[in-house]
Design an enzyme around this catalytic site. Structure first.
Site, PDB file in Angstrom:
ATOM      1  CB  THR A 280      18.830  17.771  -6.875  1.00  0.00           C
ATOM      2  OG1 THR A 280      17.819  16.746  -6.893  1.00  0.00           O
ATOM      3  CG2 THR A 280      19.256  18.107  -8.283  1.00  0.00           C
ATOM      4  CG  ASP A 281      17.997  17.552  -0.207  1.00  0.00           C
ATOM      5  OD1 ASP A 281      17.340  16.497  -0.169  1.00  0.00           O
ATOM      6  OD2 ASP A 281      18.440  18.109   0.802  1.00  0.00           O
TER       7      ASP A 281
END
Length: 743
Positions: A280-281
Site C-alpha cells: 500500500t501507499d
C-alpha cells in the site's frame, strides 16, 4: 536451527544471483520450493508480521521486541547503515526464523547524487540515460543498506496543476512505458546482486488523473481508458521484471485502489501474471475509512487483503486484525500464504538471507563518485528544453554577464521535489558554474531571495543590467512548490519574478530567462520579456554546470517537452493525444472578434475557448536547438499492411544549421476510424539522432502493426482494419501525414 538457516540462505543467494532481470519474478522453481518450505514453518502470527511495514526512523531499541517476535517484515526511512545493520541483526539473529528485513526508501531521482526530476529525465527522450541514472541511485543507496525504492512513478499526468506531475514522465503512455522499463532495469540491474534495489512501480492506478489536479482526489476513468492510457506503462514495467508495485491513494469510480480486486487480482495477477509484491501507499489502507469504503481498520484490512494487497505501509491494520479475520473465516489463510510468499520471494531474489548486512565503512566511498556526477550532468544537459531563442544564445565570447534571479544560487531548490538524501552542500549552482567558466565576466545581483518573494522596485538589478552585455535571469519554483500535496491553481511564476523579468527587458539589453521548476508553468506572459528561454525541470546536483554548458554553447540543447505547455491554467487538462470531437476547432471567432450586442448565436460552433482558442503554448515533443533540422523524402515501404506485418518508414533528416546537434525524431500515428473514437495522434516511436552541421542521413523507423492494437467497443485488445495516418517530425504538432491501410 542454525544449520537449517545456513542451507536455506546459501540456496537463496545462488538462485538470486542467477536470476536475470526482466524475467518473471517467480520463474525459478527452486526459489519457489524454498519459499514454500520456509512458509510451512511459520505460524500465522509470523506470516502476518511479514506483511507489516513500519517507518523506523529513531531509536532501534524501540522496535526490538517487535523484531524478535517477527512482527515487522519491512522498514522504511532509515538510511544510517549502522542502524540498518542493527535492525537486521535483531531480525536475523534474535527472531525465531531469522527472516531479514526489506529496507525501503523514496529514492526517486537519485540518492545522494541527485539527477533531474523524473519529468526532466523524460524530456531527454533517452531511456538509456534514465537507466544509467537509476543504476547510479541503486549503487549509492544499496551501499547504505537500502534495497527497495518506491520508484518509478508511472502515473500519466495531463494536468500540470497536480504537483506530482514532477515525479512521472508526463502525459504520454508510450514515452512513460519506455522510461519505466529503463528505470526498472537500472534499479534492479541486469542480474540481481548486492547492488540491486527492488523497483516499486506506482501508483496503481489512475492517480495522475486526480479531479481538478488536486492531490489525492477522486478519478473517474472508464475501463477502456484505463486499458488504453493508464495501464500500459505498468504492464511494460511488469514485463521488464519489476519486483514490487504500490497501490494509489485515489478511488476510481468509487473504489479505492487499495481495495480494488479488479485491478489487483483480475488485471495485475490474472491477466499480466505478476507474482511480485504489492504494498500500500502510506496509510492508504486506513484512508479507505475516510473514503467511506470501510467502517474501521478491521473492515479495511479485510478488504485490502482480499483485494490482493501483500504488505501494509503504516496502517497496522493487518498486524492488528488479520489473525482474527482468518480465524473468523473472512480472510482465507491461503490469501495470507500467497501474500507472504510474494514477500519472501523478493527477499530471496535480492539475496537478503545470505547478505542482510551492509559494509558501513565502505558506504561513503561510492557517494558522489566522479562517474555518478558526470552522469547527472549529462542527464541535466539533455533534459533542458530550449523554448525560445532570438539569436542571443549561445552566449558570445567576451560578453559581460549579469546573473540574477532567485534560482541562480539556490542549491537546495535546484535538487527538486522528493529528495530526502540529497545534500545541498554538493549542489553546483548556475552562479558557481558560470563564475568558474567565465571568471571576471560575471556580476551577480540576486534580485529576489526566493521565488515567492514580492518586491516593488528593482533599481539595483536594472543598474547592473545597464553595465552588462547580456542578462541571465534564473527563475522558477522552489522545490517545495511541486511534488506530493503541492497542487496549484495558478501556474504563473510566483512572487515578483515576472515583474523582475519585465524590468530587465525594459533596460534594453538581451535577456535570457532560465526557468527551473517542477512542472510546466504558464510562461506565455514572460516570453515577450526575454530574448531566449531555456526550461529545466529541476536539474539536480549538477544542474549548474549543465546549464552553463548549454548557455555557452558547449552543449547544444536537445530536450523535448514530455508534457504540453499551457497558455493558462484554465486550459487544463490539455494534451496532444486527445480524441477528436464532432466539432473540432478550425480557427473561428475569438473574444476580441465579437461585436457589441452580438446576437445569441453559437459563434464558431466548435470546441475551443473564446479567450484562448484551442491550442497550447508549446506542444508535446517541442524543443528548439542551436541548429535546425529538416525532414524530407518521407516514404512508407507499402500502402497496405497485414496485422502481422511491420511498417517501415524511411526519410532523410538534415542538419541545416551551422552546429552539430541532436534531434529527437518522433513517429506518430492516427487511426482514422475505429469501433470507438481514437486519439488524433499517438506517439509510437522515437529516436535521438546526432548530426554534424550540414549532414544529411537516411533513417528508417520500424513499427509493428501489432502496436496499433487497442481496446475497442468489445473490450478486446486488437488491431482494427482501416485507414491510418503517420507522421515523422520533431514534435507532435508538425509534419505532413502519410496514409496507409491495415487489412
Amino acid at each position: 536451527m542454525k544449520c537449517t538457516k545456513i542451507v536455506w540462505l546459501s540456496l537463496c543467494v545462488v538462485l538470486a544471483c542467477s536470476r536475470q532481470a526482466g524475467t518473471s519474478v517467480g520463474s525459478c522453481p527452486e526459489v519457489e520450493a524454498r519459499v514454500d518450505k520456509l512458509l510451512s514453518q511459520m505460524t500465522l502470527a509470523e506470516k502476518i508480521g511479514q506483511m507489516n511495514q513500519v517507518s523506523a526512523g529513531g531509536d532501534v531499541a524501540h522496535y526490538a521486541e517487535a523484531l524478535r517476535k517477527g512482527q515487522i517484515g519491512s522498514i522504511l526511512n532509515e538510511v544510517d547503515p549502522d542502524k540498518i545493520n542493527e535492525f537486521q541483526r535483531l531480525a536475523v539473529e534474535e527472531s525465531r526464523l531469522g527472516i531479514p528485513l526489506l529496507v525501503g526508501r523514496d529514492v526517486i531521482h537519485g540518492f545522494h547524487t541527485i539527477f533531474p526530476i523524473p519529468l526532466g529525465l523524460a524530456a531527454t527522450f533517452d531511456p538509456a540515460l534514465a537507466e544509467q541514472g537509476a543504476r547510479v541511485a541503486a549503487v549509492e543507496a544499496t551501499a547504505q543498506g537500502v534495497r527497495w525504492t518506491f520508484s518509478p512513478m508511472l502515473d500519466i499526468a495531463r494536468d500540470p496543476r497536480w504537483g506530482r506531475i514532477a515525479e512521472g514522465s508526463g502525459e504520454d503512455p508510450f514515452l512513460d512505458a519506455r522510461m519505466a522499463e529503463a528505470m526498472v532495469r537500472g534499479y534492479q540491474g541486469s542480474v540481481l546482486d548486492s547492488t540491486s534495489m527492488a523497483a516499486c512501480i506506482k501508483h496503481f492506478v489512475g492517480y495522475g488523473a486526480a479531479e481538478g489536479g488536486r492531490d489525492y482526489n477522486s478519478t473517474y476513468i472508464t475501463e477502456r481508458e484505463l486499458r488504453n492510457v493508464y495501464l500500459p506503462p505498468f504492464e511494460a514495467a511488469v514485463k521488464a521484471g519489476a519486483l514490487t508495485l504500490m497501490t494509489s491513494f485515489n478511488d476510481n469510480d468509487g473504489v479505492p485502489s487499495t481495495g480494488n480486486r479488479f485491478i489487483l487480482r483480475d488485471i495485475l495477477r490474472d491477466e499480466w501474471g505478476f507474482d511480485g509484491m504489492v504494498v500500500t501507499d502510506w496509510n492508504s489502507m486506513g484512508e479507505m475509512i475516510s473514503h467511506g469504503f470501510g467502517t474501521d481498520r478491521k473492515d479495511v484490512a479485510e478488504k485490502a487483503a482480499n483485494a490482493g494487497v501483500d504488505m501494509d505501509m503504516m496502517t497496522f491494520g493487518f498486524l492488528s486484525h488479520l489473525e482474527e479475520l482468518v480465524k473468523g473465516g473472512a480472510v482465507k489463510e491461503k490469501t495470507i500464504d500467497d501474500a507472504v510468499r510474494n514477500i519472501l520471494r523478493v527477499k530471496c531474489l535480492l539475496g537478503l538471507f545470505e547478505h542482510p548486512y551492509t559494509d558501513a565503512g565502505a558506504a561513503k566511498a561510492v557517494q558522489y563518485a566522479p562517474d555518478h556526477l558526470a552522469a547527472a550532468q549529462k542527464s541535466a544537459e539533455e533534459s533542458a528544453i530550449l523554448l525560445k531563442n532570438s539569436g542571443v544564445l549561445p552566449l558570445r565570447d567576451g560578453a559581460r554577464i549579469l546573473v540574477t534571479g532567485p534560482l541562480a544560487d539556490a542549491p537546495h531548490d535546484q535538487l527538486g521535489t522528493w529528495v530526502f538524501d540529497g545534500e545541498k552542500e554538493h549542489s553546483v549552482t548556475p552562479l558557481k558554474a558560470l563564475e568558474a567558466r567565465f571568471p571576471d565576466r560575471i556580476d551577480y545581483v540576486q534580485g529576489l531571495q526566493y521565488s515567492r518573494q514580492k518586491r516593488e522596485r528593482f533599481d539595483d538589478v536594472t543598474a547592473a543590467a545597464r553595465r552588462a552585455d547580456v542578462v541571465l535571469a534564473f527563475l522558477g519554483e522552489e522545490a517545495i512548490l511541486s511534488g506530493e500535496a503541492h497542487s496549484l491553481a495558478d501556474l504563473n511564476l510566483k512572487g515578483s519574478q515576472s515583474e523582475l523579468l519585465a524590468a530587465l527587458k525594459a533596460v534594453g539589453k538581451p535577456v535570457v530567462a532560465v526557468v527551473m521548476a517542477g512542472r510546466p508553468l504558464t510562461i506565455e506572459r514572460d516570453l515577450a520579456n526575454c530574448d531566449a528561454l531555456l526550461y529545466a525541470f529541476h536539474p539536480g546536483t549538477m544542474g549548474g554546470p549543465a546549464l552553463a554548458a548549454l548557455l555557452s554553447g558547449d552543449v547544444n540543447p536537445s530536450g523535448k517537452a514530455p508534457v504540453t505547455f499551457l497558455r493558462t491554467a484554465g486550459q487544463a487538462p490539455l494534451y496532444y493525444n486527445h480524441h477528436m470531437t464532432g466539432r473540432p476547432y478550425n480557427g473561428e471567432t475569438l473574444l476580441d472578434d465579437i461585436g457589441l450586442e452580438a446576437g445569441q448565436t453559437s459563434l464558431g460552433n466548435t470546441s475551443y475557448y473564446l479567450d484562448y482558442g484551442a491550442y497550447p503554448l508549446f506542444p508535446f515533443g517541442f524543443g528548439l536547438s542551436y541548429t535546425s533540422f529538416a525532414y524530407s523524402d518521407l516514404a512508407l515501404d507499402k500502402e497496405t499492411y497485414g496485422v502481422e506485418d511491420t511498417i517501415r518508414v524511411r526519410f532523410t533528416l538534415s542538419n541545416t544549421g551551422a552546429r552539430e546537434g541532436t534531434e529527437v525524431v518522433q513517429l506518430y500515428v492516427r487511426d482514422l476510424v475505429g469501433s470507438v473514437t481514437r486519439p488524433v495522434k499517438e506517439l509510437k516511436a522515437f529516436r535521438r539522432e546526432t548530426l554534424q552541421a550540414g549532414e544529411s542521413r537516411t533513417i528508417e523507423l520500424s513499427l509493428p502493426v501489432s502496436e496499433l492494437a487497442f481496446y475497442g467497443l468489445d473490450m478486446v485488445k486488437k488491431v482494427e482494419p482501416g485507414d491510418f495516418q503517420l507522421w515523422v517530425a520533431g514534435d507532435s504538432a508538425s509534419g505532413e501525414p502519410l496514409s496507409f491501410k491495415v487489412k
